[in-house]
Design a protein around this motif. Sequence first.
Motif, PDB file in Angstrom:
ATOM      1  N   MET A  26       0.800  -1.164   0.136  1.00 55.93           N
ATOM      2  CA  MET A  26      -0.010  -0.006   0.136  1.00 55.93           C
ATOM      3  C   MET A  26       0.974   1.255  -0.158  1.00 55.93           C
ATOM      4  SD  MET A  26      -3.325  -1.167  -0.171  1.00 55.93           S
ATOM      5  CE  MET A  26      -4.374   0.256   0.524  1.00 55.93           C
ATOM      6  N   LYS A  27       1.844   1.289  -0.837  1.00 54.21           N
ATOM      7  CA  LYS A  27       2.702   2.675  -1.363  1.00 54.21           C
ATOM      8  C   LYS A  27       2.463   3.066  -2.341  1.00 54.21           C
ATOM      9  CE  LYS A  27       5.797   1.369   2.532  1.00 54.21           C
ATOM     10  NZ  LYS A  27       7.290   0.984   3.014  1.00 54.21           N
ATOM     11  N   GLY A  28       2.672   4.272  -2.575  1.00 54.83           N
ATOM     12  CA  GLY A  28       2.701   5.032  -3.958  1.00 54.83           C
ATOM     13  C   GLY A  28       1.264   5.412  -4.392  1.00 54.83           C
ATOM     14  N   ASN A  29       1.210   5.681  -5.607  1.00 57.47           N
ATOM     15  CA  ASN A  29       0.010   6.278  -6.240  1.00 57.47           C
ATOM     16  C   ASN A  29      -0.523   5.371  -7.271  1.00 57.47           C
ATOM     17  OD1 ASN A  29       1.370   8.867  -4.904  1.00 57.47           O
ATOM     18  ND2 ASN A  29      -0.984   9.160  -5.239  1.00 57.47           N
ATOM     19  N   LEU A 130      -2.351   5.066  -2.149  1.00 62.40           N
ATOM     20  CA  LEU A 130      -2.346   3.713  -1.465  1.00 62.40           C
ATOM     21  C   LEU A 130      -2.162   3.971   0.121  1.00 62.40           C
ATOM     22  CD1 LEU A 130      -0.806   1.568  -4.103  1.00 62.40           C
ATOM     23  CD2 LEU A 130      -3.084   1.553  -3.628  1.00 62.40           C
ATOM     24  N   ASN A 131      -1.130   4.657   0.319  1.00 62.04           N
ATOM     25  CA  ASN A 131      -0.849   4.827   1.812  1.00 62.04           C
ATOM     26  C   ASN A 131      -1.868   5.416   2.776  1.00 62.04           C
ATOM     27  OD1 ASN A 131       0.688   6.807   4.124  1.00 62.04           O
ATOM     28  ND2 ASN A 131       1.317   4.531   3.897  1.00 62.04           N
ATOM     29  N   PRO A 173      -4.641  -5.158  -1.685  1.00 57.80           N
ATOM     30  CA  PRO A 173      -4.057  -4.541  -3.168  1.00 57.80           C
ATOM     31  C   PRO A 173      -3.267  -5.596  -3.910  1.00 57.80           C
ATOM     32  CG  PRO A 173      -2.837  -3.873  -1.379  1.00 57.80           C
ATOM     33  CD  PRO A 173      -3.693  -4.645  -0.680  1.00 57.80           C
ATOM     34  N   GLY A 174      -2.890  -5.330  -4.998  1.00 59.29           N
ATOM     35  CA  GLY A 174      -2.023  -6.282  -5.938  1.00 59.29           C
ATOM     36  C   GLY A 174      -1.901  -5.613  -7.319  1.00 59.29           C
ATOM     37  N   TYR A 251      -3.277  -2.153 -11.619  1.00 53.48           N
ATOM     38  CA  TYR A 251      -3.367  -2.454 -10.170  1.00 53.48           C
ATOM     39  C   TYR A 251      -4.713  -2.397  -9.356  1.00 53.48           C
ATOM     40  CZ  TYR A 251      -1.246  -1.884  -5.560  1.00 53.48           C
ATOM     41  OH  TYR A 251      -0.586  -2.211  -4.117  1.00 53.48           O
ATOM     42  N   ARG A 252      -4.874  -3.581  -8.798  1.00 53.67           N
ATOM     43  CA  ARG A 252      -6.206  -3.832  -8.131  1.00 53.67           C
ATOM     44  C   ARG A 252      -6.245  -3.669  -6.840  1.00 53.67           C
ATOM     45  NH1 ARG A 252      -7.828  -9.222 -11.787  1.00 53.67           N
ATOM     46  NH2 ARG A 252      -8.290  -8.171 -13.767  1.00 53.67           N
ATOM     47  N   ILE A 253      -7.448  -3.173  -6.343  1.00 53.64           N
ATOM     48  CA  ILE A 253      -7.884  -3.280  -5.070  1.00 53.64           C
ATOM     49  C   ILE A 253      -8.997  -4.180  -4.888  1.00 53.64           C
ATOM     50  CG2 ILE A 253      -8.760  -2.098  -2.974  1.00 53.64           C
ATOM     51  CD1 ILE A 253      -7.228   0.671  -4.199  1.00 53.64           C
ATOM     52  N   ILE A 254      -8.608  -5.252  -4.385  1.00 57.05           N
ATOM     53  CA  ILE A 254      -9.699  -6.380  -4.196  1.00 57.05           C
ATOM     54  C   ILE A 254     -10.616  -6.285  -2.925  1.00 57.05           C
ATOM     55  CG2 ILE A 254     -10.176  -8.923  -4.222  1.00 57.05           C
ATOM     56  CD1 ILE A 254      -7.426  -9.033  -6.108  1.00 57.05           C
TER      57      ILE A 254
END
Length: 344
Positions: A26-29, A130-131, A173-174, A251-254
């Motif tokens: 969970m880092k970055g944009n 993400l953070n 996330p992934g 980039y997925r947020i599941i």
Amino acid sequence: MEEDWIKLSLEFEKWRMKYIDLKNYMKGNVFHYTSAIALESIIRNKTLWVTKSDFLNDKTEYMYGINLIKQVFMKNEYKYLNEKLLSIINRKFRLYLARSYIFSTSENSDSVNLWGNYSKHEGYNIGLSLNKIFNRTWDMKVYVTGNKIIEDGSIEKHYIPRKDEHKSIEMYPGKVIYDSKMQENTIVDIFNFLEHISEMFYSFCNTEKIDKPGMNNLIWHYNNAFGSAIHILLNQIKLFKNPVFAQDEEYRIIFDVNSNLDVKKYRQFKGVFIPYIEVVFGESNDIRGLPIDSITIGPKNSLDIAAKGLGQFLKSQGYKISSNPECKDKDKLLIKKSDVSLRY
């Protein structure tokens, strides 16, 4: 025997860390491409509409992962693994499809392909931190709205719990994996581990000295290790996608939602009813809006008043804004124009 299984447990913990990227968790944009109408709704309601996994644009993508598993299984010889394993994976994956929802974003902040696919080059993309999302969930400020009205007249809320405290809803996330060799190597690695623990299990079963309590303990250890490895495999193939889509840099947020929760809603899209859930971000530490760092205006939206109107709208919703990319104020939301150059 107990010592051997303790040793295996430690071995398993070390092995599974390959599939848990704590350093980059969970880092970055990431960037969500959308239309002006959808952007207004997202900002006003502080809500993301998250689509059910088997209703995504590419209807074949989950069959891609399952078929790849079958190919790897048939290509390699295993002494202890048989086609029953494929049935287990299929069954568990169908259960996953029934309860999982995906919010799709991209690591590409200015993709001509995504501008065309999701906003006809005229929309916007939302730069999500993400953070900040992680911190908001840690503060128990993110929830999924239910369909029931509770006694005080408000809508039922199902909060997304902290990491490792999952109950009814799990969020993770992934980064989507497009490299077919990496996909295959992952499956082979997990199958090899399953073969390894199965060999240990059957070796112990053939020991004449083992009593009934010992056998029950052995079965418990084996099922726990086997099930955990299958869970890792399923989490990985949720991120497998055909290499032809690599340009999306997805980039997925599941969201894995307990099927007993009454949270599923429906929207219409091109004559089809699409199931989704509403993920709402409550206020946290005086932060009024969504965990957004930037909004980019699409390449075809060349009107001078576009940025001005967007800025005034965002201010009306409680956001501090800036148009200076060099601004160091983390509380300000950057408004910028796409750098994509189009000939038409």
